[in-house]
Design an enzyme around this catalytic site. Structure first.
Site, PDB file in Angstrom:
ATOM      1  N   LYS B  85      79.295  73.256   8.378  1.00 32.72           N
ATOM      2  CA  LYS B  85      78.157  72.334   8.410  1.00 32.72           C
ATOM      3  C   LYS B  85      76.971  73.027   7.745  1.00 32.72           C
ATOM      4  CE  LYS B  85      75.572  69.373  11.648  1.00 32.72           C
ATOM      5  NZ  LYS B  85      75.376  69.009  13.070  1.00 32.72           N
ATOM      6  N   SER B 160      75.806  63.999  13.973  1.00 30.86           N
ATOM      7  CA  SER B 160      75.298  64.409  12.687  1.00 30.86           C
ATOM      8  C   SER B 160      76.281  65.229  11.854  1.00 30.86           C
ATOM      9  CB  SER B 160      74.041  65.251  12.902  1.00 30.86           C
ATOM     10  OG  SER B 160      74.361  66.460  13.560  1.00 30.86           O
ATOM     11  N   SER B 184      76.813  65.416  18.383  1.00 32.51           N
ATOM     12  CA  SER B 184      77.008  65.537  16.937  1.00 32.51           C
ATOM     13  C   SER B 184      78.350  66.108  16.475  1.00 32.51           C
ATOM     14  CB  SER B 184      75.882  66.375  16.328  1.00 32.51           C
ATOM     15  OG  SER B 184      74.716  65.607  16.218  1.00 32.51           O
TER      16      SER B 184
END
Lengths: 440, 470
Positions: B85, B160, B184
């Site tokens: 990420k 996210s 997330s």
């Protein structure tokens, strides 16, 4: 005529001389180092970096509080204090808000409100580069542990403030937690100053304003700065004006204070508990253990020196102001006992003659003292001459001696010493005098 | 590897293939990078790091050539391709948090999790897309464009950690990392049909991961099986001397007859029928396997989102202050609408005079939520619940309504507020062909129990990971 009484509270910042910084492994010894050579992601506030609390700094703060009789909070925590300034890379300073490590305490009649721990900021350096005025940031000081002591508004004059600060400095040095050197910035002072009327004092009310005088960086300017601010306030109040709460700085050249920030622009620091650092918990046993590790403190040494050595207060203050010097003194006194050297003499030689500076070891000083005493005695032939003269001149006393009145020896010795201007070695004078008297 | 369809789907398959010389790490990297390129329109990656990937692949191939014995114990991630990420700092590789504010920022150090996975033999392929600063539940908040759901590109992948979930789901990497502050990891895993773990707060170091909300951020990962997620967790967990909230705690191991609780507050109006039914179906699988089911109550669940949207923006406003336009090259105006919204909300709730009414009160309610879970775990070992009230929604459907978007966290945020672990596991597809799934929650440091239950579910349902037809 003195209509007003200054009401002054202090905020004293002391940089701790721990090996590493408050929240990272960088060296905290930043004074005079090349800019930005002692930095890492943590003290630069880089994305993702996290603080890791320095235990040594926490213990040092607890010790400092204990030295002033503070209560140690068994539960304490760090908080984030937010403001924007280029020398503060995270946009918040990790400090302590409502649960400081140490609460209360006092030095004599001056009460301490709290002692807490926080991190120092970086430093702005203003330079002209290629003809352009520029501001550079040095982060070597960023995150160096900083201890803050806040007092109650118990001060009314600069004498007591200086006395208090010297004590704080001395305690820090005794504990070995900081040099607390104002000139090097490892001790900094902020004073909250307001003036109270006689009526206000009677009612026990504090003035409804206070002026924060910031960044007083030397003992030399402290007195001038505070007195300048007191004078400014006196003039306004005498003229019937009102004073607004604000932050002021001191202009060393003009010897006046100037406004830096008014209360209307006061910052909302948006404190909240620092989530990156777990709260600190101390058991009674841990607090007691730290307390037991404290060395003898200035106040105790002060008392002991007065009791044991019967020195004047001035001498005591000078000797204890430096823990190294006071232990030097004590060792010298102990060594000097063999030569009947008094504590007062040794203190004298150290303070007035600075002999301790010439002799790094107390034994060296004692050796020197003994030598000086010897050298100063008149030599043997002078003593003999004086003895002969006295025996010739004081025939009555000599006759008394021969008639068995031994006590006249003291008188005769005194007369010899008089001729030698007191420089005769008493045992030598006695020996030669008795020889002379007995040979007749 | 001739066909990207031959890409192995688990760490075990990957390592067997490498050790038996069915393919080299170089060929593996070739195949993955090829596939990332083929599926560019999913927009799963912000930065591809070919050079680092090939370099590491070379090292892996060398390691394999020089070692005849089974040495995977020292290299549990040997040959496993990773998408990190873009909140995870990678030394020398651009890290943006999917925000223009950090566009062009190249970190001077790597996150603990990144360094540990690399040391374990993992191969970094690139940095995955996400909602900027991890603010969002759909992946649409990225300044680098939205990521698309590989099962239906008209739908969001969740967020996210959108790019990481998509990367694993679409076979663009074997595993991927993520952060879970209010859901997330678990929610995009759920929307994309992969396994996602949100570990216990304090199990995995947050060092080197761009902070969203420091008391809630949890560093986890995605995989196509529970076993893979467990492997990555074991590599990344534990103290690093940098994140002082991390503890080498004693983990709770499964023992005796396991009891699973089903919270009635998670099956209320507004929960999609297919979602609710699928979770009940999952509970039957556990029951059949000898697990005792119990209905439980988590009475303060309805306050979770309110608490979360006070605590989280407060910490966000604090953490984003350092991006002040001075140090990272780009102006503050580059912050997107959602980041600005949270900075303002957070600044407001922390302001003098409002702190007690908002932040302090929220923390008190947070304690109640923690109390709910503690009470529940007195009687059950784990909790089974839906991850999100709905399956993946359409791109643009909630983008203009932040409040609606915030409600997507309703079943995930409680675990963050309580600091407990959550494991999101796929359980099939709805009628529209979108993934369904469930989450298992446990007491702090009970990851081994969750893994055991997850693997039991996979075994009972004979679960096989499949890739979407793209």
């Amino acid at each position: 005529m003195n209509k007003f009484t200054p009401i002054i509270g202090l905020e004293v910042h002391i940089e701790l001389s721990t090996k590493s910084k408050m929240f990272c492994g960088c060296s905290s010894d930043h004074f005079g180092k090349a800019p930005n050579t002692q930095v890492c992601p943590v003290c630069l506030g880089l994305p993702g970096a996290l603080p890791f609390a320095n235990k040594e700094a926490v213990t040092a703060t607890v010790k400092f509080g204990q030295a002033f009789g503070s209560r140690i909070n068994s539960f304490s925590k760090f908080d984030r204090k937010h403001y924007f300034y280029p020398d503060l890379p995270k946009s918040y300073q990790i400090s302590q808000y409502d649960m400081p490590l140490c609460v209360g305490g006092a030095f004599e009649d001056k009460r301490i409100r709290r002692v807490h721990l926080e991190e120092d900021t970086g430093k702005l350096v203003h330079e002209t580069i290629n003809g352009e005025k520029s501001t550079l940031i040095d982060f070597n000081r960023s995150s160096v542990p900083l201890m803050e002591m806040v007092t109650e508004p118990d001060f009314h004059d600069t004498v007591s403030i200086i006395r208090f600060l010297k004590e704080a400095q001395m305690v820090a040095r005794y504990l070995g937690i900081s040099n607390a050197d104002m000139e090097k910035g490892s001790m900094r002072l902020e004073a909250n100053i307001s003036l109270s009327t006689e009526e206000g004092i009677k009612k026990g009310e504090l003035p409804n304003y206070k002026v924060e005088l910031k960044n007083i960086n030397s003992f030399k300017f402290l007195e001038k700065a505070i007195n300048a601010e007191i004078k400014r306030q006196e003039e306004i109040l005498t003229a019937g004006g009102t004073i607004h709460s604000e932050t002021r700085g001191y202009d060393e050249v003009k010897q006046t204070t100037y406004s830096q920030r008014s209360k209307e622009e006061a910052k909302d620091y948006r404190y909240f508990p620092e989530p990156d650092l777990p709260p600190m918990r101390f058991t009674d046993g841990e607090i007691e253990e730290i307390k037991n590790s404290l060395p003898e403190l200035p106040k105790d040494k002060r008392k002991r020196f007065a009791d044991k050595y019967s020195l004047s207060n001035d001498y005591i203050e000078i000797l204890i102001s430096n823990p190294g010097r006071s232990s030097y003194f004590e060792e010298a006194v102990s060594l000097g006992q063999n030569w009947n050297l008094s504590a007062k003499l040794i203190a004298d030689l150290m303070i007035n003659k600075k002999l301790d500076l010439q002799h790094p070891e107390p034994a060296g000083l004692i050796k020197k003292v003994v030598e000086i005493i010897k050298v100063e005695y008149s030599d043997g032939s002078d003593v003999e001459t004086a003895v002969n003269e006295v025996v010739a001149e004081e025939s009555k006393a000599v006759k008394d001696y021969n008639n068995g009145k031994g006590e006249v020896v003291g008188f005769l010795m005194g007369m010899v010493q008089k001729k030698l201007k007191g420089k005769g070695n008493p045992s030598m004078v006695r020996e030669k005098l008795l020889n002379k008297l007995n040979e007749r | 590897m001739k066909n990207t369809k031959d890409i192995p789907l688990t760490i075990k398959e990957t390592q067997e293939g490498l050790l038996k010389k069915k393919f080299s790490a170089m060929e593996l990297v070739d195949a993955y990078l090829g596939k990332i390129d083929e599926e560019k329109d999913l927009n799963a990656y912000i930065t591809i790091c070919d050079d680092e990937a090939y370099k590491k692949a070379g090292e892996v191939d060398k390691l394999i050539a020089n070692n005849s014995l089974d040495f995977s114990e020292n290299f549990p991630l040997l040959g496993a391709t990773i998408g990190h990420k873009d909140l995870f700092l990678t030394k020398g590789i651009r890290t943006t948090a999917a925000s223009k504010v950090l566009n062009g920022y190249v970190p001077a150090y790597s996150a603990t999790a990144v360094a540990r996975m690399e040391k374990a033999g993992g191969i970094i392929l690139g940095k995955t897309n996400c909602d900027a600063w991890a603010h969002g539940a759909s992946g649409e908040n990225s300044d680098f464009g939205p990521t698309k759901n590989p099962w239906n590109k008209k739908f969001v992948p969740g967020g996210s950690s959108s790019g990481s979930a998509v990367s694993v789901a679409a076979g663009l990497s074997l595993i991927a990392t993520g952060t879970d502050t209010g859901g997330s990891i678990r929610q995009p895993a759920n929307f994309c049909g992969v396994v996602g773990l949100k570990p216990t707060y304090g199990a995995v170091s947050r060092y080197g991961i761009i902070a969203m909300a420091s008391s809630l951020d949890s560093v986890g990962n995605f995989g196509k099986s529970v076993a893979d997620v467990e492997t990555v967790f074991n590599v990344t967990k534990g103290e690093d001397g940098r994140d002082s909230t991390v503890k080498n705690a004693e983990f709770i191991k499964p023992k005796g007859k396991i009891k699973i609780g089903i919270p009635k507050e998670y099956f209320v109006e507004g929960v999609d029928k297919e979602v609710a039914e699928s979770v009940i179906k999952v509970s039957k699988v556990f029951e059949k396997a000898g697990i005792e089911l119990r209905e439980i109550s988590l009475p303060h669940t309805k306050y979770a989102i309110s608490v979360y949207y006070i605590v989280q923006p407060a910490e966000v406003s604090s953490n984003l202050g350092r991006y002040d336009g001075i140090r990272y090259g780009n102006p503050r105006a580059d912050f997107g609408a959602e980041a600005k919204r949270r900075i303002m909300l957070g600044t407001y709730v922390l302001s003098a005079g409002y702190y007690d009414a908002f932040y302090l009160k929220a923390q008190k309610v947070r304690s109640k939520l923690i109390g709910d879970f503690e009470a529940a775990f007195e009687t059950v070992d784990a909790i089974l619940a839906p991850v999100s009230p709905t399956p993946a929604f359409k791109l643009g459907e909630k983008a203009s309504d932040p409040l609606k978007m915030y409600l997507a966290d309703i079943f995930t945020a409680p675990a963050n507020l309580a600091g407990i672990p959550g494991l999101s596991i796929p359980s099939g597809f709805n009628e529209g062909g979108l993934p369904l799934g469930f989450q298992l929650l446990g007491p702090r440091f009970s990851e081994p129990v969750l893994f055991e239950l997850g693997k039991l579910y996979e075994k009972e349902t004979d679960y096989k990971a499949i890739l979407p037809n793209l």
